[in-house]
Design an enzyme around this catalytic site. Sequence first.
Site, PDB file in Angstrom:
ATOM      1  N   ASN A 154      -9.753   5.642   6.289  1.00 33.95           N
ATOM      2  CA  ASN A 154      -9.175   4.811   7.363  1.00 33.95           C
ATOM      3  C   ASN A 154      -7.774   5.252   7.774  1.00 33.95           C
ATOM      4  O   ASN A 154      -7.361   5.056   8.907  1.00 33.95           O
ATOM      5  CB  ASN A 154      -9.224   3.324   7.000  1.00 33.95           C
ATOM      6  CG  ASN A 154      -8.351   2.961   5.839  1.00 33.95           C
ATOM      7  OD1 ASN A 154      -8.019   3.806   5.009  1.00 33.95           O
ATOM      8  ND2 ASN A 154      -7.972   1.700   5.754  1.00 33.95           N
ATOM      9  N   GLY A 230      -9.266   2.477  -2.156  1.00 35.19           N
ATOM     10  CA  GLY A 230     -10.656   2.286  -1.731  1.00 35.19           C
ATOM     11  C   GLY A 230     -11.133   0.899  -2.122  1.00 35.19           C
ATOM     12  O   GLY A 230     -10.328  -0.026  -2.274  1.00 35.19           O
ATOM     13  N   SER A 231     -12.439   0.782  -2.307  1.00 37.51           N
ATOM     14  CA  SER A 231     -13.014  -0.544  -2.545  1.00 37.51           C
ATOM     15  C   SER A 231     -12.704  -1.050  -3.952  1.00 37.51           C
ATOM     16  O   SER A 231     -12.462  -0.269  -4.875  1.00 37.51           O
ATOM     17  CB  SER A 231     -14.531  -0.487  -2.362  1.00 37.51           C
ATOM     18  OG  SER A 231     -15.109   0.204  -3.450  1.00 37.51           O
ATOM     19  N   GLY A 235     -12.849   0.903  -7.459  1.00 36.26           N
ATOM     20  CA  GLY A 235     -11.594   0.791  -8.213  1.00 36.26           C
ATOM     21  C   GLY A 235     -11.823   0.280  -9.625  1.00 36.26           C
ATOM     22  O   GLY A 235     -11.147   0.706 -10.573  1.00 36.26           O
ATOM     23  N   GLU A 252      -5.238   0.883  -5.284  1.00 35.74           N
ATOM     24  CA  GLU A 252      -4.996   0.090  -4.070  1.00 35.74           C
ATOM     25  C   GLU A 252      -6.361  -0.267  -3.508  1.00 35.74           C
ATOM     26  O   GLU A 252      -7.083   0.615  -3.046  1.00 35.74           O
ATOM     27  CB  GLU A 252      -4.220   0.902  -3.026  1.00 35.74           C
ATOM     28  CG  GLU A 252      -2.792   1.201  -3.390  1.00 35.74           C
ATOM     29  CD  GLU A 252      -1.934  -0.022  -3.526  1.00 35.74           C
ATOM     30  OE1 GLU A 252      -2.345  -1.118  -3.061  1.00 35.74           O
ATOM     31  OE2 GLU A 252      -0.863   0.094  -4.122  1.00 35.74           O
ATOM     32  N   CYS A 286      -6.989  -2.093   5.075  1.00 38.98           N
ATOM     33  CA  CYS A 286      -6.988  -3.061   3.969  1.00 38.98           C
ATOM     34  C   CYS A 286      -5.991  -4.169   4.253  1.00 38.98           C
ATOM     35  O   CYS A 286      -6.046  -5.221   3.624  1.00 38.98           O
ATOM     36  CB  CYS A 286      -6.777  -2.406   2.614  1.00 38.98           C
ATOM     37  SG  CYS A 286      -5.571  -1.141   2.606  1.00 38.98           S
ATOM     38  N   GLU A 466       2.632   1.511  -4.066  1.00 36.02           N
ATOM     39  CA  GLU A 466       2.867   2.814  -3.450  1.00 36.02           C
ATOM     40  C   GLU A 466       4.068   2.685  -2.520  1.00 36.02           C
ATOM     41  O   GLU A 466       4.555   1.589  -2.245  1.00 36.02           O
ATOM     42  CB  GLU A 466       1.645   3.218  -2.640  1.00 36.02           C
ATOM     43  CG  GLU A 466       0.423   3.325  -3.513  1.00 36.02           C
ATOM     44  CD  GLU A 466      -0.639   4.183  -2.888  1.00 36.02           C
ATOM     45  OE1 GLU A 466      -0.684   5.373  -3.211  1.00 36.02           O
ATOM     46  OE2 GLU A 466      -1.420   3.659  -2.081  1.00 36.02           O
TER      47      GLU A 466
HETATM   48  C1  UN1 Z   1      -4.548   0.616   4.778  1.00 35.38           C
HETATM   49  O1  UN1 Z   1      -5.021  -0.279   5.460  1.00 35.38           O
HETATM   50  O2  UN1 Z   1      -5.229   1.146   3.892  1.00 35.38           O
HETATM   51  O3  UN1 Z   1       0.390  -1.535   6.989  1.00 35.38           O
HETATM   52  C2  UN1 Z   1      -3.194   1.128   4.991  1.00 35.38           C
HETATM   53  C3  UN1 Z   1      -0.481  -0.938   7.617  1.00 35.38           C
HETATM   54  C4  UN1 Z   1      -0.477   0.564   7.617  1.00 35.38           C
HETATM   55  C5  UN1 Z   1      -1.142   1.086   6.391  1.00 35.38           C
HETATM   56  C6  UN1 Z   1      -2.495   0.495   6.151  1.00 35.38           C
HETATM   57  N1  UN1 Z   1       0.877   1.038   7.669  1.00 35.38           N
HETATM   58  O4  UN1 Z   1      -1.343  -1.537   8.241  1.00 35.38           O
END
Ligand code: UN1
Length: 498
Positions: A154, A230-231, A235, A252, A286, A466
Site C-alpha cells: 500500500n 502487514g496483517s 504478524g 506494524e 492501516c 517506526e
Molecule cells: C500505512 O497505512 O501503512 O499516515 C502507512 C499515513 C501515511 C502512512 C500510512 N503517512 O496515512
Amino acid sequence: MTTVLTCLNYIDGRWLSATEGSTLESRNPALVTEVVATFPRSSVHDVDLAVATARQAYHSWRKVPAPTRAEYIFRVGELLLQHKEELAQLMSREMGKPLTEARGDVQEGIDCAFYSAGEGRRLFGQTTPSEMPNKFAMTVRTPVGVCALITPWNFPVAIPCWKAMPALVCGNTVILKPAEDTPACATKLIEIFAAAGLPPGVINLVHGVGEEVGKALVEHPDVDLVSFTGSSETGAFVGATCGRTHKRVCLEMGGKNAQVVMEDADLELALDGAVWGAFGTTGQRCTATSRLILHRDIKEKFTAMLYKRTSKLRLGAGIEADTDIGPLINEAQLQRVSSYLDIARAEGAKVLIGGKIASEGSLKNGYFFQPTILDGVTPQMRVAREEIFGPVVALIEVSSFAEAIAILNNTNYGLSSSVYTRDINRAFTAMRDIEAGITYINGPTIGAEVHLPFGGVKNTGNGHREAGTTALDVFTEWKSVYVDFSGSLQRAQIDNRS
Ligand code: UN1
C-alpha cells in the site's frame, strides 16, 4: 503498449534471477490484462545467499562512520527527488493509487531520507556519573546486525524507506522482501539505493512469495531483526517465530481507526477529513478511517453532507488526472471487501451508498469497488470491529463525548484516531484518553509525518514505533560502557559503602 519490466533480485551488488529460475507477474489493478513486471519467485537458496551476503557486509558496514553511512542515504534522497515523477507513475500503474497520492508516497521516502541522514550526526547516547571515583560511564548505540524488512504494497516506496533508511544509518545491513503486488516499485527503489553507491551486500532485495521468502527470512538463524508491516494474522506468525528464535521483531499491523465528529465541530472541515480519511488510497491504509462516530445532534446533517460528497467521487485508474479513487490492489481484496458488504447486510447495517463492485465502462477491467457508507452500525457488528482495507466507512451514532471516546476505544486495534471539536477541554481529554498510537485533533486519521513516531497499541503493534527518533530504538542495541581510570579494582555496590 507499455513495456513489461523485468525485475531481479539484488544480492551482493548484483542483479540476479532466482536460483530456481521461475518467475511471477505483477499486474495493473486498474487494467488487469496489463502485466507491469515479472519478478523472481525466489526460494530458500536465494534467501540463504542474501543473508550470507548481508552478514559479510555487516562486518565492515558497522565500522563505517555513521555520518558517512548517512551521506549515502542523503544521496538516496537526492536521487529519489530526481526520479520522483517516474516512480510515482510506475506506482500508480502497479499499485493503483492516484498520481497525487503516489507522489506523496515517494515524497514520504524523500522526507525519510533527509531526516534519517541527519541522525548520522546524532545517534545520541548518554553520559552519566559513575558511583565510583575516577570512573566514566556512558551509553552508546550499536547496530543490531542483519535486518529482514518485510513490506506491504500500500506504500510501496514510503514503507521500505521508513525501515531501510534508519536501519542503514544505524549500521545494520538489510534484506528487503517486498510485497508480491508491487515488485517493480521495490526494484526501482533498490536501483536508487544502488546508484547512491552503497557497498555490495549492504542492501539486498529478494522477491517472492510471503509463505516462501518471508517465512525463510523470519526463520533464518542468521537474521537478527525482522521489521514487518502487514496483517495482524501474518504478524502473529512473524512475532511467534521471532520469539522462538530470539530475534528482535518490530510489527506494524492493522487498524480500525475512528474519526469522531462532535456537535460543536466545523462540519465542512470534518467532512473534508472524513472523505480523505475513509476513501484516500481506496481505504487501503492501516491509518484509514473505517468508523465515523457522529454526535446525534449533527448526525443527520453530516450524513447528508457525506452522502453528497461521496456520490461525486470518481473511480478510475490512478494515472488519470480526474481520478479520486483508484482500484483495490487485487482480486482477493476485491472479494474480501465484497464479503464484508454481505456481512454488513446480514448484521443489519444499511448501505447508504455504494456497496458493490464497480463495473461500468472501463471499470470492469480492474478491481474497482464503489465508495461505501454503512449506516446504523453498532459497535458490536463485525464491520465496526474488523479491518476491511477498502473504501467502506461505518457510521456510528453517539449521544455524548464520553460515549464517543468509549466507542472509539472499543476495538482490538489502536493505530490512528481523530476528533473534530472546537472545545479545547474535549480536545485535551481526547489526547489523554484515546487508546491509540496517533491522535489527530481537527485532522483526519491519515497523514502521519516521518519525524514523529508511527505505530500503535493493542493488536496494531508490539510496543515499537517506526519513524521519528523511535526508529533508532528498533534498529540499535544499547551498550553501557564503563571506563575505570583509577588504576585499581573498584567493586560497585561494595567499595564505596562502609
Ligand atoms: C500505512 O497505512 O501503512 O499516515 C502507512 C499515513 C501515511 C502512512 C500510512 N503517512 O496515512
